[in-house]
Design a protein around this motif. Structure first.
Motif, PDB file in Angstrom:
ATOM      1  N   VAL A   1       3.544  -4.200   8.318  1.00  0.00           N
ATOM      2  CA  VAL A   1       4.639  -3.326   8.700  1.00  0.00           C
ATOM      3  C   VAL A   1       4.528  -2.010   7.953  1.00  0.00           C
ATOM      4  O   VAL A   1       3.935  -1.927   6.881  1.00  0.00           O
ATOM      5  CB  VAL A   1       6.017  -3.973   8.426  1.00  0.00           C
ATOM      6  CG1 VAL A   1       6.213  -5.214   9.283  1.00  0.00           C
ATOM      7  CG2 VAL A   1       6.173  -4.311   6.949  1.00  0.00           C
ATOM      8  N   ARG A   2       5.164  -1.005   8.544  1.00  0.00           N
ATOM      9  CA  ARG A   2       5.231   0.316   7.915  1.00  0.00           C
ATOM     10  C   ARG A   2       6.546   0.958   8.384  1.00  0.00           C
ATOM     11  O   ARG A   2       6.555   1.908   9.136  1.00  0.00           O
ATOM     12  CB  ARG A   2       4.032   1.164   8.326  1.00  0.00           C
ATOM     13  CG  ARG A   2       3.822   2.398   7.463  1.00  0.00           C
ATOM     14  CD  ARG A   2       2.696   3.258   7.990  1.00  0.00           C
ATOM     15  NE  ARG A   2       2.435   4.368   7.087  1.00  0.00           N
ATOM     16  CZ  ARG A   2       1.800   5.481   7.467  1.00  0.00           C
ATOM     17  NH1 ARG A   2       1.371   5.630   8.709  1.00  0.00           N
ATOM     18  NH2 ARG A   2       1.591   6.456   6.589  1.00  0.00           N
ATOM     19  N   PRO A   3       7.664   0.436   7.943  1.00  0.00           N
ATOM     20  CA  PRO A   3       8.971   0.737   8.543  1.00  0.00           C
ATOM     21  C   PRO A   3       9.401   2.197   8.483  1.00  0.00           C
ATOM     22  O   PRO A   3      10.111   2.654   9.379  1.00  0.00           O
ATOM     23  CB  PRO A   3       9.933  -0.154   7.752  1.00  0.00           C
ATOM     24  CG  PRO A   3       9.216  -0.490   6.489  1.00  0.00           C
ATOM     25  CD  PRO A   3       7.765  -0.529   6.827  1.00  0.00           C
TER      26      PRO A   3
ATOM     27  N   GLY B   1       2.052   6.706  12.030  1.00  0.00           N
ATOM     28  CA  GLY B   1       3.477   6.725  11.769  1.00  0.00           C
ATOM     29  C   GLY B   1       3.983   5.320  11.477  1.00  0.00           C
ATOM     30  O   GLY B   1       3.401   4.586  10.693  1.00  0.00           O
ATOM     31  N   THR B   2       5.047   4.938  12.140  1.00  0.00           N
ATOM     32  CA  THR B   2       5.642   3.620  11.906  1.00  0.00           C
ATOM     33  C   THR B   2       5.042   2.526  12.772  1.00  0.00           C
ATOM     34  O   THR B   2       5.195   1.338  12.467  1.00  0.00           O
ATOM     35  CB  THR B   2       7.162   3.659  12.155  1.00  0.00           C
ATOM     36  OG1 THR B   2       7.375   4.041  13.516  1.00  0.00           O
ATOM     37  CG2 THR B   2       7.851   4.669  11.245  1.00  0.00           C
ATOM     38  N   GLY B   3       4.371   2.907  13.842  1.00  0.00           N
ATOM     39  CA  GLY B   3       3.898   1.910  14.791  1.00  0.00           C
ATOM     40  C   GLY B   3       2.459   1.506  14.588  1.00  0.00           C
ATOM     41  O   GLY B   3       1.617   2.314  14.209  1.00  0.00           O
ATOM     42  N   ALA B   4       2.200   0.230  14.861  1.00  0.00           N
ATOM     43  CA  ALA B   4       0.829  -0.277  14.788  1.00  0.00           C
ATOM     44  C   ALA B   4       0.101   0.149  16.067  1.00  0.00           C
ATOM     45  O   ALA B   4       0.357  -0.401  17.135  1.00  0.00           O
ATOM     46  CB  ALA B   4       0.832  -1.790  14.639  1.00  0.00           C
ATOM     47  N   ALA B   5      -0.804   1.112  15.936  1.00  0.00           N
ATOM     48  CA  ALA B   5      -1.505   1.630  17.103  1.00  0.00           C
ATOM     49  C   ALA B   5      -2.656   0.725  17.531  1.00  0.00           C
ATOM     50  O   ALA B   5      -3.065   0.741  18.693  1.00  0.00           O
ATOM     51  CB  ALA B   5      -2.031   3.033  16.824  1.00  0.00           C
TER      52      ALA B   5
ATOM     53  N   CYS C   1       0.841  -1.194   0.000  1.00  0.00           N
ATOM     54  CA  CYS C   1       0.000   0.000   0.000  1.00  0.00           C
ATOM     55  C   CYS C   1       0.878   1.247   0.000  1.00  0.00           C
ATOM     56  O   CYS C   1       1.730   1.399   0.881  1.00  0.00           O
ATOM     57  CB  CYS C   1      -0.912   0.019   1.228  1.00  0.00           C
ATOM     58  SG  CYS C   1      -1.832   1.565   1.428  1.00  0.00           S
ATOM     59  N   ASP C   2       0.657   2.141  -0.963  1.00  0.00           N
ATOM     60  CA  ASP C   2       1.306   3.446  -1.009  1.00  0.00           C
ATOM     61  C   ASP C   2       0.270   4.499  -0.627  1.00  0.00           C
ATOM     62  O   ASP C   2      -0.629   4.787  -1.422  1.00  0.00           O
ATOM     63  CB  ASP C   2       1.852   3.744  -2.398  1.00  0.00           C
ATOM     64  CG  ASP C   2       3.117   2.991  -2.696  1.00  0.00           C
ATOM     65  OD1 ASP C   2       3.029   1.810  -3.063  1.00  0.00           O
ATOM     66  OD2 ASP C   2       4.192   3.589  -2.529  1.00  0.00           O
ATOM     67  N   PRO C   3       0.384   5.092   0.559  1.00  0.00           N
ATOM     68  CA  PRO C   3      -0.629   6.056   0.994  1.00  0.00           C
ATOM     69  C   PRO C   3      -0.460   7.395   0.284  1.00  0.00           C
ATOM     70  O   PRO C   3       0.522   7.617  -0.431  1.00  0.00           O
ATOM     71  CB  PRO C   3      -0.343   6.196   2.480  1.00  0.00           C
ATOM     72  CG  PRO C   3       1.134   5.970   2.582  1.00  0.00           C
ATOM     73  CD  PRO C   3       1.455   4.928   1.550  1.00  0.00           C
TER      74      PRO C   3
ATOM     75  N   VAL D   1       4.993   3.729   3.068  1.00  0.00           N
ATOM     76  CA  VAL D   1       4.519   2.490   2.454  1.00  0.00           C
ATOM     77  C   VAL D   1       4.294   1.429   3.522  1.00  0.00           C
ATOM     78  O   VAL D   1       5.047   1.309   4.495  1.00  0.00           O
ATOM     79  CB  VAL D   1       5.537   1.986   1.414  1.00  0.00           C
ATOM     80  CG1 VAL D   1       5.181   0.597   0.921  1.00  0.00           C
ATOM     81  CG2 VAL D   1       5.644   2.967   0.256  1.00  0.00           C
ATOM     82  N   SER D   2       3.236   0.650   3.335  1.00  0.00           N
ATOM     83  CA  SER D   2       2.947  -0.452   4.247  1.00  0.00           C
ATOM     84  C   SER D   2       2.803  -1.739   3.464  1.00  0.00           C
ATOM     85  O   SER D   2       2.376  -1.740   2.296  1.00  0.00           O
ATOM     86  CB  SER D   2       1.660  -0.177   5.026  1.00  0.00           C
ATOM     87  OG  SER D   2       1.326  -1.274   5.865  1.00  0.00           O
ATOM     88  N   THR D   3       3.174  -2.844   4.117  1.00  0.00           N
ATOM     89  CA  THR D   3       3.023  -4.173   3.516  1.00  0.00           C
ATOM     90  C   THR D   3       2.225  -5.049   4.469  1.00  0.00           C
ATOM     91  O   THR D   3       2.551  -5.134   5.660  1.00  0.00           O
ATOM     92  CB  THR D   3       4.395  -4.826   3.254  1.00  0.00           C
ATOM     93  OG1 THR D   3       5.180  -3.953   2.442  1.00  0.00           O
ATOM     94  CG2 THR D   3       4.214  -6.150   2.528  1.00  0.00           C
ATOM     95  N   LEU D   4       1.191  -5.669   3.946  1.00  0.00           N
ATOM     96  CA  LEU D   4       0.422  -6.667   4.700  1.00  0.00           C
ATOM     97  C   LEU D   4       0.930  -8.042   4.275  1.00  0.00           C
ATOM     98  O   LEU D   4       0.992  -8.343   3.082  1.00  0.00           O
ATOM     99  CB  LEU D   4      -1.074  -6.539   4.398  1.00  0.00           C
ATOM    100  CG  LEU D   4      -1.996  -7.545   5.096  1.00  0.00           C
ATOM    101  CD1 LEU D   4      -1.985  -7.340   6.603  1.00  0.00           C
ATOM    102  CD2 LEU D   4      -3.425  -7.428   4.556  1.00  0.00           C
ATOM    103  N   LYS D   5       1.314  -8.838   5.261  1.00  0.00           N
ATOM    104  CA  LYS D   5       1.922 -10.122   4.984  1.00  0.00           C
ATOM    105  C   LYS D   5       1.022 -11.235   5.520  1.00  0.00           C
ATOM    106  O   LYS D   5       0.563 -11.143   6.668  1.00  0.00           O
ATOM    107  CB  LYS D   5       3.309 -10.208   5.643  1.00  0.00           C
ATOM    108  CG  LYS D   5       4.199  -9.021   5.292  1.00  0.00           C
ATOM    109  CD  LYS D   5       5.558  -9.124   5.945  1.00  0.00           C
ATOM    110  CE  LYS D   5       6.408  -7.908   5.576  1.00  0.00           C
ATOM    111  NZ  LYS D   5       7.839  -8.113   5.837  1.00  0.00           N
TER     112      LYS D   5
END
Lengths: 109, 113
Positions: free
Chosen positions: B68-70, B51-55, B23-25, B74-78
């Motif tokens: 993840v969203r390092p 941000g980078t953390g999963a709230a 995902c590209d926000p 960009v985020s990746t769902l695995k």
């Protein structure tokens, strides 16, 4: 624990106003009412949101009752392209956008 | 301007395989969300990043799902050891922050055979 109740389906004649109701009788004072719609094979599209006052933008109007227990989304002149599933959502916090089943609106020529 | 972009648009995989969905926000959006939508149902919340953390990851169905969203963009769902029941459209959304509307991509349709 659904926060909103919507009719499963509605029809509207092309060119007429579409009035989509939503009940949210357990809404609390700081919760917003959001409306989205989803056309087949696309992601949900933001329409409008409000807290207490009625709101209007280029897409629609949102009428919220004085007690805030229900609202109506109004599409003033429905077109065939407005055929979609419409979701009414009550949102409290940033991560609280929860979708129900929505109302399937069919605009007929 | 550019909206939320999700790749691939379609993914077919075999049961038991590993998949990654990207995902590209929208640029500048600090909040990012993943949802899953099965046929005839509304989107179901999976996870939310600030941000980078999963709230909030309370919607992830089990430990085969991870996101993840390092770098806070960009985020990746695995999904590990995919099952046929994982078949669905996976939607990503982003927003500017609290009380801002979510803007959705068109999703990745995952089919597990």
């Amino acid at each position: 624990d659904a926060k909103t109740t919507q009719p499963p389906s509605m029809d509207c004649a092309e060119g007429r106003a579409a009035n989509l109701p939503c009940n949210h009788s357990t809404i609390s004072g700081n919760e917003y009412v959001y409306w989205y719609r989803q056309i087949h094979s696309q992601g949900p599209q933001y329409i409008i949101h409000g807290l207490k006052n009625n709101e209007t933008n280029e897409m629609a109007s949102l009428i919220i009752t004085e007690d805030r227990k229900s609202s109506t989304l109004i599409l003033p002149h429905a077109t065939l392209r407005d055929t979609a599933v419409y979701y009414c959502i009550v949102r409290h916090t940033q991560n609280d956008m929860r979708f129900g089943a929505g109302t399937r609106l069919t605009v007929k020529p | 301007g550019a909206g939320v972009s999700q790749t691939p648009s379609n993914k077919v995989t075999e049961k038991g395989k590993y998949v990654e969905l990207r995902c590209d926000p929208i640029s500048g959006h600090t909040a990012l969300y993943w949802y899953r939508q099965s046929l005839g149902q509304g989107p179901e919340f999976l996870i939310y990043f600030q941000g980078t953390g999963a709230a909030d990851d309370s919607g992830l169905p089990n430990d085969r799902f991870f996101a993840v969203r390092p770098e806070g963009s960009v985020s990746t769902l695995k999904i590990q050891r995919t099952e046929r029941g994982d078949s669905a459209v996976y939607l990503c959304a982003s927003s500017l922050g609290a009380a801002s509307p979510l803007h959705f991509g068109n999703g990745t349709r995952l089919t597990v055979t």
